[in-house]
Design an enzyme around this catalytic site. Sequence first.
Site, short mmCIF file in Angstrom:
data_model
loop_
_atom_site.label_atom_id
_atom_site.label_comp_id
_atom_site.label_asym_id
_atom_site.label_seq_id
_atom_site.Cartn_x
_atom_site.Cartn_y
_atom_site.Cartn_z
N ASP A 36 0.86 -1.19 0.00
CA ASP A 36 0.00 0.00 0.00
C ASP A 36 0.89 1.24 0.00
OD1 ASP A 36 -2.26 1.85 0.65
OD2 ASP A 36 -3.31 0.00 1.14
N VAL A 63 1.52 1.41 -6.71
CA VAL A 63 1.40 0.43 -7.79
C VAL A 63 1.64 1.03 -9.18
CG1 VAL A 63 -0.08 -1.18 -6.54
CG2 VAL A 63 -1.13 0.64 -7.92
N ASN A 89 -5.60 -5.08 -6.23
CA ASN A 89 -6.83 -4.54 -5.64
C ASN A 89 -6.77 -3.03 -5.42
OD1 ASN A 89 -9.26 -4.68 -3.62
ND2 ASN A 89 -7.56 -3.84 -2.43
N TYR A 154 -13.38 5.43 -14.32
CA TYR A 154 -13.46 4.18 -13.53
C TYR A 154 -14.02 3.04 -14.38
CZ TYR A 154 -14.46 1.35 -9.31
OH TYR A 154 -14.52 0.37 -8.35
N LYS A 158 -12.10 -0.30 -15.30
CA LYS A 158 -12.59 -1.61 -14.84
C LYS A 158 -12.94 -2.53 -16.02
CE LYS A 158 -12.22 -1.21 -10.32
NZ LYS A 158 -11.07 -1.86 -9.64
P1 NAD Z 1 -10.39 1.65 0.00
O1 NAD Z 1 -10.27 3.10 -0.28
O2 NAD Z 1 -10.97 1.21 1.30
O3 NAD Z 1 -8.97 0.92 -0.18
C1 NAD Z 1 -8.13 1.18 -1.27
C2 NAD Z 1 -6.69 0.98 -0.84
O4 NAD Z 1 -5.87 1.18 -2.00
C3 NAD Z 1 -6.23 2.00 0.22
O5 NAD Z 1 -5.56 1.33 1.27
C4 NAD Z 1 -5.31 2.92 -0.55
O6 NAD Z 1 -4.27 3.49 0.25
C5 NAD Z 1 -4.74 1.95 -1.59
N1 NAD Z 1 -4.17 2.66 -2.74
C6 NAD Z 1 -4.71 3.70 -3.42
N2 NAD Z 1 -3.87 4.10 -4.37
C7 NAD Z 1 -2.79 3.29 -4.32
C8 NAD Z 1 -1.57 3.20 -5.06
N3 NAD Z 1 -1.29 4.06 -6.06
N4 NAD Z 1 -0.69 2.22 -4.74
C9 NAD Z 1 -0.95 1.37 -3.72
N5 NAD Z 1 -2.05 1.42 -2.98
C10 NAD Z 1 -2.97 2.37 -3.27
O7 NAD Z 1 -11.24 1.07 -1.22
P2 NAD Z 1 -11.96 -0.34 -1.45
O8 NAD Z 1 -13.40 -0.06 -1.57
O9 NAD Z 1 -11.48 -1.36 -0.51
O10 NAD Z 1 -11.45 -0.65 -2.93
C11 NAD Z 1 -10.55 -1.72 -3.25
C12 NAD Z 1 -10.77 -2.12 -4.69
O11 NAD Z 1 -12.11 -2.62 -4.84
C13 NAD Z 1 -10.62 -1.01 -5.72
O12 NAD Z 1 -9.96 -1.50 -6.86
C14 NAD Z 1 -12.05 -0.65 -6.05
O13 NAD Z 1 -12.16 -0.08 -7.33
C15 NAD Z 1 -12.70 -2.01 -5.97
N6 NAD Z 1 -14.14 -1.99 -5.79
C16 NAD Z 1 -14.71 -1.37 -4.72
C17 NAD Z 1 -16.09 -1.38 -4.59
C18 NAD Z 1 -16.77 -0.72 -3.44
O14 NAD Z 1 -18.00 -0.55 -3.52
N7 NAD Z 1 -16.08 -0.33 -2.38
C19 NAD Z 1 -16.90 -2.00 -5.56
C20 NAD Z 1 -16.28 -2.63 -6.64
C21 NAD Z 1 -14.89 -2.61 -6.74
#
Ligand code: NAD
Length: 259
Positions: A36, A63, A89, A154, A158
């Site tokens: 992270d 990343v 992720n 987005y 995706k």
């Molecule tokens: P979140 O904000 O709780 O967690 C995201 C994490 O990614 C954080 O810890 C952040 O610090 C880290 N991050 C961001 N940019 C980064 C980078 N450049 N390098 C390394 N780490 C980085 O979000 P979440 O909801 O847990 O999302 C996780 C994944 O799930 C994402 O890809 C999101 O698009 C996907 N997603 C989320 C949902 C939802 O409803 N929450 C739905 C579908 C998909």
Amino acid sequence: MRMKDYVAVVTGAGSGIGREIALHFTDEGARIAICDIDMKGAAETQDMIRAKGGEAICVEMNVTDEKAVNDGVDRVAKEWGRIDTLVSNAGIQIVHPIEEFPLADFRKILAIHLDGAFLTTKACVKHMYKQKSGSLIYMGSVHSHEASPLKSAYVAAKHGILGLARVMAKEGGKHGVRANVICPGFVKTPLVEKQIPEQARDLGISEKDVIETIMLGETVDKLFTTVQDVARVAVFLASFESNALTGQSVIVSHGWHMN
Ligand code: NAD
């Protein structure tokens, strides 16, 4: 235990879905590299894993930074001798109508989701191909299959993840490496909490309407998907043992999207 002694690289494991996947993998016996940019969040996840008696290291990794990704993944492989699972992720969300969408924000979303998935894949398969096994898991979204207003970047990112995963299923097959995508519906994490007031403002509706109409309107039971729901699917994909299940996307969305 379905993942005993597996080594898993999980990006974005300092929060939300990534953290819960790390915790579920721990329960299944895996060792976790928590990757992270948020090292405070990463350390919290590490404490939670250690409290369960699990093993985890924190890897500071943006990343989108090729050197940080390569150095981080190589460090994990050196520490534990192998890499069995990548969960790509890490992600963010930025919403705007297209006519107001700054190019810099569009590029930022594509870079974190797509460059990130590409770079972490490239760094991990080097190790997986050598050991002739591995599982690549990408965090897609219902937005890998559906479109919503305000989410041009987005949705484009995706959808792109699906393409990358399908190519990796074909390239990885002969090396024993599988590639699949998890496509969650709305999950209440910081990423979604932030969007509720933003969408209410941009669409000129109440926050309650954003939740009930935009986020959950098409579900079968008006419920959010949970981080645990998504983590259970990740365990299933990580521990599945053959190429029978590759190149697929698994949609976990309370029926919002049906294939
Ligand atoms: P979140 O904000 O709780 O967690 C995201 C994490 O990614 C954080 O810890 C952040 O610090 C880290 N991050 C961001 N940019 C980064 C980078 N450049 N390098 C390394 N780490 C980085 O979000 P979440 O909801 O847990 O999302 C996780 C994944 O799930 C994402 O890809 C999101 O698009 C996907 N997603 C989320 C949902 C939802 O409803 N929450 C739905 C579908 C998909």
